[in-house]
Motif scaffolding. Structure first.
Motif, PDB file in Angstrom:
ATOM      1  N   ASN A   1       0.829  -1.252  -0.137  1.00  0.00           N
ATOM      2  CA  ASN A   1       0.225  -0.204   0.175  1.00  0.00           C
ATOM      3  C   ASN A   1       0.775   1.345  -0.097  1.00  0.00           C
ATOM      4  O   ASN A   1       0.682   2.115   0.768  1.00  0.00           O
ATOM      5  N   ALA A   2       2.016   1.376  -0.735  1.00  0.00           N
ATOM      6  CA  ALA A   2       2.659   2.407  -0.613  1.00  0.00           C
ATOM      7  C   ALA A   2       2.930   3.410  -1.821  1.00  0.00           C
ATOM      8  O   ALA A   2       2.466   4.319  -1.510  1.00  0.00           O
TER       9      ALA A   2
ATOM     10  N   THR B   1      -2.393  -6.518   3.812  1.00  0.00           N
ATOM     11  CA  THR B   1      -2.283  -6.754   2.225  1.00  0.00           C
ATOM     12  C   THR B   1      -3.582  -5.937   1.263  1.00  0.00           C
ATOM     13  O   THR B   1      -4.450  -5.548   2.048  1.00  0.00           O
ATOM     14  N   PRO B   2      -3.340  -5.670   0.022  1.00  0.00           N
ATOM     15  CA  PRO B   2      -4.596  -5.042  -0.644  1.00  0.00           C
ATOM     16  C   PRO B   2      -5.686  -5.740  -0.497  1.00  0.00           C
ATOM     17  O   PRO B   2      -6.837  -5.444  -0.950  1.00  0.00           O
ATOM     18  N   GLU B   3      -5.577  -7.158  -0.332  1.00  0.00           N
ATOM     19  CA  GLU B   3      -7.019  -7.917  -0.261  1.00  0.00           C
ATOM     20  C   GLU B   3      -7.783  -7.384   0.805  1.00  0.00           C
ATOM     21  O   GLU B   3      -9.068  -7.328   0.799  1.00  0.00           O
ATOM     22  N   VAL B   4      -7.281  -6.717   2.192  1.00  0.00           N
ATOM     23  CA  VAL B   4      -7.974  -6.123   3.031  1.00  0.00           C
ATOM     24  C   VAL B   4      -8.602  -4.967   2.710  1.00  0.00           C
ATOM     25  O   VAL B   4      -9.772  -4.554   2.916  1.00  0.00           O
TER      26      VAL B   4
ATOM     27  N   ILE C   1      -2.341   2.503   7.169  1.00  0.00           N
ATOM     28  CA  ILE C   1      -1.562   2.603   5.713  1.00  0.00           C
ATOM     29  C   ILE C   1      -1.184   3.867   5.603  1.00  0.00           C
ATOM     30  O   ILE C   1       0.020   4.398   5.367  1.00  0.00           O
ATOM     31  N   ILE C   2      -1.544   4.846   6.318  1.00  0.00           N
ATOM     32  CA  ILE C   2      -1.291   6.604   6.273  1.00  0.00           C
ATOM     33  C   ILE C   2       0.018   6.764   7.247  1.00  0.00           C
ATOM     34  O   ILE C   2       0.892   7.237   6.591  1.00  0.00           O
ATOM     35  N   LEU C   3       0.022   6.127   8.532  1.00  0.00           N
ATOM     36  CA  LEU C   3       1.253   6.359   9.093  1.00  0.00           C
ATOM     37  C   LEU C   3       2.305   5.586   8.883  1.00  0.00           C
ATOM     38  O   LEU C   3       3.532   5.898   9.325  1.00  0.00           O
TER      39      LEU C   3
END
Lengths: 269, 290
Positions: free
Chosen positions: A36-37, A225-228, B148-150
């Protein structure tokens, strides 16, 4: 006019804070990358992964079955409670109805766990989850129905009685048609509360039965994971649709929670 | 307030058919809540004064299958709570996190609520729905968004991340009661203040703010209370040291299986919750009498 501009900026910042984090979750569910970057291009493969994930599908099925049954029963009981709170002078009932809505969830979760294991010696699973969900969603339905009744003209009930209708007939031909939108909206809200609940389910699920939030929780704990993101996006779509539908059917959904505090509090002179 | 339902007016003696109707309506939800809410709460109180069982849980009341039973009551769990300062520290830390979350929510929610309240009537409902929508997403998803953000900023697993998550999850609880209060303010009062020469800033502090106190108190209670018991946010966003009372309770019930101590901690949390709820209700009422 400078004050007005400052206020506008602060308000927009507030909206941005509410929406941007969730927008990121949705956006990355279509990202063609394991991480998720950064954005690597558009894909729907995470949704395909989801459909092949047996654990996830089982969890989704459990969630839907439990939500259907628990919201049906809590709509029945909650509607009764809402009518009773409106029509008769009960001291304790409103407190019992509101307590699960007001108290920290963990308290309800662990007290039910103690009750099921210690008192009933029940193996945790489907039944314990079902009962716990009815316990907290009953109150939400009662609040919505009750606030709808508060907004009604009292004279219609009076008129029905004066015209010789017995309590059943009054309910059947006057009360029920009037509160029906609130009952339907209450059902939808109870359904979303059940599908979304994590804390209380966490304590009362045992080892056998996993719901969608429990599945998401165990995935987040391990790795991102992107699945989440994909399952989150789908779940958000479902709950969002239901809440919008409920508030369309009955505006009490938006104000019910706030009325609840006033109507059960002591009457102000 | 609304006028009472006609049946309430002379309720000394309801006609028989009404008495039956009353209990047909109220008995099912009453019975359900007594069995699945009151009874579990009573068991929780009793459990906190019992001994733990040999293999976790509670000691059985009688000797079962060679395992010693113990029906006695004890203050052991409470003595244990006061035996080590760490437990009191965790409780105080939980209260401080709740307080910080409440204050930050208030600072973020106030301008938004005020802005919505001053929109034309037709726009307000849409603006309120826009506040509720993100809040209708699952609580775990909203925490996950902050993971995700932090993550890239090296802020994950810090106390900052815990507070950020707490604020994000509970922000709408503050916005809505504030908005319902601010919406009722009479704009004529602000006009009067302006005519008397008050600056915008003075108008806010002398007129709007004092009148919004009931909204502030009810919003604060709606944020403070749920934050008190949360274990998922410290667990998913916090570091190893960021343990709050909720995590401690969860640990007793699921990991170390010392149920009496878990019940005692839950009871202490219940007392704090009741104290906060009572205080806020009193302030809301007093604020309303201004």
């Amino acid at each position: 006019m400078r004050a007005g501009l400052a206020l506008w900026c602060a308000a927009m910042a507030g909206y941005a804070l509410l929406y941007i984090p969730l927008a990121i979750v949705v956006l990355f569910s279509f990202n063609d990358s394991e991480l998720n970057a950064q954005w690597m291009g558009f894909t729907t493969r995470w949704y395909a992964t989801l459909l092949r994930d047996a654990d996830m599908l089982a969890a989704a099925r459990n969630s839907l079955v439990i939500a259907s049954i628990s919201s049906t029963l809590s709509t029945l009981l909650g509607t009764m409670a809402g009518i009773a709170m409106h029509k008769y002078r009960f001291r304790v009932l409103p407190v019992l109805v509101l307590a699960p809505v007001a108290m920290p969830e963990i308290l309800l979760g662990v007290s039910l766990l103690l009750f099921f294991r210690q008192m009933l010696d029940l193996t945790l699973g489907f039944w314990s989850i079902l009962v716990s969900h009815i316990t907290f969603s009953l109150g939400a339905v009662a609040i919505i129905v009750h606030s709808r009744l508060i907004g009604m003209d009292k004279n219609v009930f009076e008129a029905a009685r004066d015209l010789g209708a017995n309590p059943w007939k009054t309910f059947r031909h006057v009360t029920l048609p009037l509160i029906l939108p609130a009952v339907v909206a209450g059902f939808l809200i109870a359904f979303t509360l059940s599908i979304d609940d994590f804390v209380i389910t966490f304590f009362n699920a045992g080892v056998g039965v996993k719901t969608l939030p429990l599945q998401i929780y165990s995935m987040i704990k391990v790795a991102v994971t992107p699945e989440v993101n994909a399952v989150s996006t789908l779940l958000m779509t479902v709950t969002l649709t239901m809440i919008v539908a409920a508030s369309r059917i009955s505006p009490e959904v938006l104000h019910g929670r706030l009325h609840a505090h006033k109507s059960t509090g002591r009457k102000r002179a | 307030m609304t006028e009472p339902h006609p049946l309430r007016e002379n309720q000394r003696r309801l006609p028989r058919v009404e008495r039956i109707a009353k209990w047909v309506t109220a008995a099912p939800p009453y019975a359900f809540l007594i069995v699945f809410l009151v009874l579990p709460s009573i068991i929780m109180v009793v459990a906190s004064f019992r001994f733990p069982g040999e293999f976790g849980g509670l000691a059985p009341l009688r000797k079962v299958a060679g395992v010693a039973g113990d029906a006695g009551l004890t203050l052991e769990s409470y003595r244990f709570f006061f035996s080590d300062v760490i437990f009191a520290e965790i409780l105080v830390k939980s209260l401080l996190v709740s307080l910080a979350t409440t204050l930050i929510c208030l600072a973020l929610a106030y301008p938004l609520a005020l802005w919505i309240a001053r929109r034309p009537l037709r726009q307000r409902d849409v603006m309120v729905i826009l506040v509720i929508l993100p809040f209708s997403s699952n609580f775990l998803i909203r925490i996950y968004a902050w993971i995700i953000i932090l993550g890239p900023f090296d802020l994950l697993y810090t106390p900052f991340a815990v507070i950020a998550g707490m604020v994000y999850v509970h922000l709408p609880f503050m916005i809505l009661p504030l908005y319902t209060n601010l919406e009722k303010h009479d704009p004529l009062l602000l006009d009067a203040a302006r005519d008397l020469g008050a600056h915008p800033w003075q108008r806010f502090w002398k007129v709007t703010f004092p009148m919004s106190l009931p909204g502030i108190f009810s919003g604060s209670a709606l944020v403070f209370i749920p934050v008190l018991g949360i274990f998922a946010i410290p667990e998913l966003l916090g570091g190893t040291g960021d343990i709050l009372i909720g995590n401690l309770i969860k640990e007793q019930f699921l990991e170390s299986r010392d149920w009496p101590f878990g019940a005692a901690l839950s009871l202490i949390l219940t007392l704090v919750f009741l104290a906060v709820a009572t205080l806020s209700a009193r302030f809301v009422r007093r604020g309303g009498e201004r």
